[in-house]
Scaffold this motif. Structure first.
Motif, PDB file in Angstrom:
ATOM      1  N   TRP A  72     -13.355  26.058 -47.352  1.00 23.76           N
ATOM      2  CA  TRP A  72     -11.946  26.061 -46.959  1.00 23.76           C
ATOM      3  C   TRP A  72     -11.757  25.876 -45.457  1.00 23.76           C
ATOM      4  CZ3 TRP A  72     -10.802  30.026 -43.590  1.00 23.76           C
ATOM      5  CH2 TRP A  72     -11.700  31.105 -43.564  1.00 23.76           C
ATOM      6  N   ILE A  73     -12.858  25.852 -44.709  1.00 21.75           N
ATOM      7  CA  ILE A  73     -12.796  25.596 -43.273  1.00 21.75           C
ATOM      8  C   ILE A  73     -13.095  24.114 -43.037  1.00 21.75           C
ATOM      9  CG2 ILE A  73     -13.823  26.078 -41.018  1.00 21.75           C
ATOM     10  CD1 ILE A  73     -14.519  28.873 -42.045  1.00 21.75           C
ATOM     11  N   TYR A  74     -12.191  23.451 -42.332  1.00 17.06           N
ATOM     12  CA  TYR A  74     -12.377  22.029 -42.022  1.00 17.06           C
ATOM     13  C   TYR A  74     -12.571  21.853 -40.522  1.00 17.06           C
ATOM     14  CZ  TYR A  74     -11.295  20.401 -46.715  1.00 17.06           C
ATOM     15  OH  TYR A  74     -11.355  20.151 -48.070  1.00 17.06           O
ATOM     16  N   ILE A  75     -13.623  21.138 -40.154  1.00 16.59           N
ATOM     17  CA  ILE A  75     -13.923  20.924 -38.743  1.00 16.59           C
ATOM     18  C   ILE A  75     -13.908  19.437 -38.426  1.00 16.59           C
ATOM     19  CG2 ILE A  75     -15.221  23.063 -38.484  1.00 16.59           C
ATOM     20  CD1 ILE A  75     -17.779  21.473 -38.800  1.00 16.59           C
ATOM     21  N   GLY A  76     -13.626  19.127 -37.179  1.00 17.65           N
ATOM     22  CA  GLY A  76     -13.494  17.742 -36.765  1.00 17.65           C
ATOM     23  C   GLY A  76     -14.775  17.157 -36.196  1.00 17.65           C
ATOM     24  N   PHE A  77     -14.651  15.971 -35.644  1.00 16.52           N
ATOM     25  CA  PHE A  77     -15.743  15.262 -34.998  1.00 16.52           C
ATOM     26  C   PHE A  77     -15.449  15.192 -33.507  1.00 16.52           C
ATOM     27  CE2 PHE A  77     -15.604  14.036 -39.353  1.00 16.52           C
ATOM     28  CZ  PHE A  77     -16.908  13.748 -39.741  1.00 16.52           C
ATOM     29  N   GLY A  78     -16.491  15.084 -32.704  1.00 15.59           N
ATOM     30  CA  GLY A  78     -16.295  14.978 -31.267  1.00 15.59           C
ATOM     31  C   GLY A  78     -15.478  13.758 -30.900  1.00 15.59           C
ATOM     32  N   HIS A  79     -14.570  13.916 -29.934  1.00 17.31           N
ATOM     33  CA  HIS A  79     -13.734  12.804 -29.476  1.00 17.31           C
ATOM     34  C   HIS A  79     -14.431  12.055 -28.343  1.00 17.31           C
ATOM     35  CE1 HIS A  79     -10.598  15.386 -31.378  1.00 17.31           C
ATOM     36  NE2 HIS A  79     -10.132  14.215 -31.748  1.00 17.31           N
ATOM     37  N   LEU A  80     -14.518  10.739 -28.493  1.00 15.60           N
ATOM     38  CA  LEU A  80     -15.189   9.895 -27.500  1.00 15.60           C
ATOM     39  C   LEU A  80     -14.219   8.891 -26.892  1.00 15.60           C
ATOM     40  CD1 LEU A  80     -18.444   9.031 -29.503  1.00 15.60           C
ATOM     41  CD2 LEU A  80     -18.033  10.993 -28.004  1.00 15.60           C
ATOM     42  N   VAL A  81     -14.481   8.533 -25.631  1.00 14.86           N
ATOM     43  CA  VAL A  81     -13.695   7.506 -24.946  1.00 14.86           C
ATOM     44  C   VAL A  81     -14.643   6.561 -24.223  1.00 14.86           C
ATOM     45  CG1 VAL A  81     -11.514   8.743 -24.649  1.00 14.86           C
ATOM     46  CG2 VAL A  81     -13.379   9.149 -23.043  1.00 14.86           C
ATOM     47  N   ASN A  82     -14.134   5.375 -23.860  1.00 17.61           N
ATOM     48  CA  ASN A  82     -14.976   4.363 -23.219  1.00 17.61           C
ATOM     49  C   ASN A  82     -14.942   4.450 -21.701  1.00 17.61           C
ATOM     50  OD1 ASN A  82     -12.403   3.479 -22.787  1.00 17.61           O
ATOM     51  ND2 ASN A  82     -12.674   1.435 -23.693  1.00 17.61           N
ATOM     52  N   PHE A  83     -14.702   5.655 -21.189  1.00 25.20           N
ATOM     53  CA  PHE A  83     -14.730   5.908 -19.751  1.00 25.20           C
ATOM     54  C   PHE A  83     -15.234   7.333 -19.523  1.00 25.20           C
ATOM     55  CE2 PHE A  83     -10.576   7.159 -21.305  1.00 25.20           C
ATOM     56  CZ  PHE A  83     -10.356   8.385 -20.717  1.00 25.20           C
ATOM     57  N   GLN A  84     -15.652   7.603 -18.320  1.00 24.59           N
ATOM     58  CA  GLN A  84     -16.130   8.945 -17.981  1.00 24.59           C
ATOM     59  C   GLN A  84     -14.949   9.818 -17.567  1.00 24.59           C
ATOM     60  OE1 GLN A  84     -18.531  11.447 -18.435  1.00 24.59           O
ATOM     61  NE2 GLN A  84     -19.995   9.906 -17.710  1.00 24.59           N
ATOM     62  N   PRO A  85     -14.544  10.807 -18.391  1.00 27.62           N
ATOM     63  CA  PRO A  85     -13.393  11.644 -18.033  1.00 27.62           C
ATOM     64  C   PRO A  85     -13.658  12.427 -16.744  1.00 27.62           C
ATOM     65  CG  PRO A  85     -13.994  11.929 -20.341  1.00 27.62           C
ATOM     66  CD  PRO A  85     -15.110  11.174 -19.698  1.00 27.62           C
ATOM     67  N   LYS A  86     -12.683  12.408 -15.840  1.00 26.40           N
ATOM     68  CA  LYS A  86     -12.804  13.147 -14.586  1.00 26.40           C
ATOM     69  C   LYS A  86     -11.859  14.332 -14.537  1.00 26.40           C
ATOM     70  CE  LYS A  86     -14.336   9.095 -11.966  1.00 26.40           C
ATOM     71  NZ  LYS A  86     -14.064   8.193 -10.802  1.00 26.40           N
ATOM     72  N   ASP A  87     -10.737  14.212 -15.246  1.00 26.97           N
ATOM     73  CA  ASP A  87      -9.772  15.298 -15.308  1.00 26.97           C
ATOM     74  C   ASP A  87     -10.382  16.492 -16.044  1.00 26.97           C
ATOM     75  OD1 ASP A  87      -7.447  16.749 -16.910  1.00 26.97           O
ATOM     76  OD2 ASP A  87      -6.542  15.821 -15.143  1.00 26.97           O
TER      77      ASP A  87
END
Length: 201
Positions: A101-116
């Protein structure tokens, strides 16, 4: 003898009908469970949508073809609307874990290096993981990749991420889409394979 043969034939037919409920796409089998308007979130996060659209949840039972854990790429999911001529990436993909009953997500990826600092909490840069959503474009259809606010309403931090892979064997998987309110018919694909043809209010 005839009675025994009849039982065997019926068993084979029933087995074939049951096995046809699953559709094979790449290295996984998928069986459609339900499609409905989505409400609420989960224990980790909620992706909110604006009032002029509806959020839809589509659920499948999923199991690896090999029967062992295998690499699962959630970026291969997409929704197709012939009415709107759009190919839409899910807002989110989650799979059940532990008791079910517990649902977990997947890691979020982007095509740049986050700096914020705020974006670093949610987004990662892994150029070795391909954004395979781009591999299945349909001529004449617009690709829609929703922007997600990883900040706050007052200080938004917008990004349009893709998802990291996981090793999975057998589970339920939920897809969430942001759709026009009037859209009622759509198809879901995993890679090149159609895995369900859906209607929703």
């Amino acid at each position: 003898m005839k009675k025994t043969l009849l039982i065997v034939v019926i068993f084979i037919i029933n087995f074939q009908l049951h096995s046809q409920e699953y559709i094979t796409a790449d290295n996984f089998n998928f069986k459609f469970i339900k499609a409905k308007k989505a409400v609420g979130g989960n224990y980790v996060y909620t992706i909110k949508t604006t009032k002029d659209v509806k959020k839809v949840q589509v659920r499948y039972k999923m199991k690896s073809v090999s029967g062992e854990k295998d690499d699962f790429d959630p970026n291969k999911f997409y929704l197709v609307s012939d009415e709107y001529k759009k190919r839409i990436r899910p807002l989110d993909v989650r799979h059940n874990y532990a008791a079910g009953w517990i649902y977990i997500g997947f890691g979020h990826l982007v095509n740049f290096q986050p700096k914020d600092k705020k974006l670093k909490e949610w987004l990662s840069y892994k150029p070795e993981v391909k954004n395979t959503f781009n591999d299945y474009k349909i001529e004449g259809y617009q690709d829609v990749c929703p922007n997600i606010n990883f900040g706050t309403k007052r200080k938004p931090k917008m990004a349009s991420p893709y998802l990291d892979h996981k090793e999975l064997k057998s589970c339920k998987v939920d897809l969430y889409f942001s759709l026009p309110k009037e859209l009622k018919k759509f198809r879901i694909y995993y890679g090149t394979e159609l895995i369900s043809d859906n209607k929703i209010k």
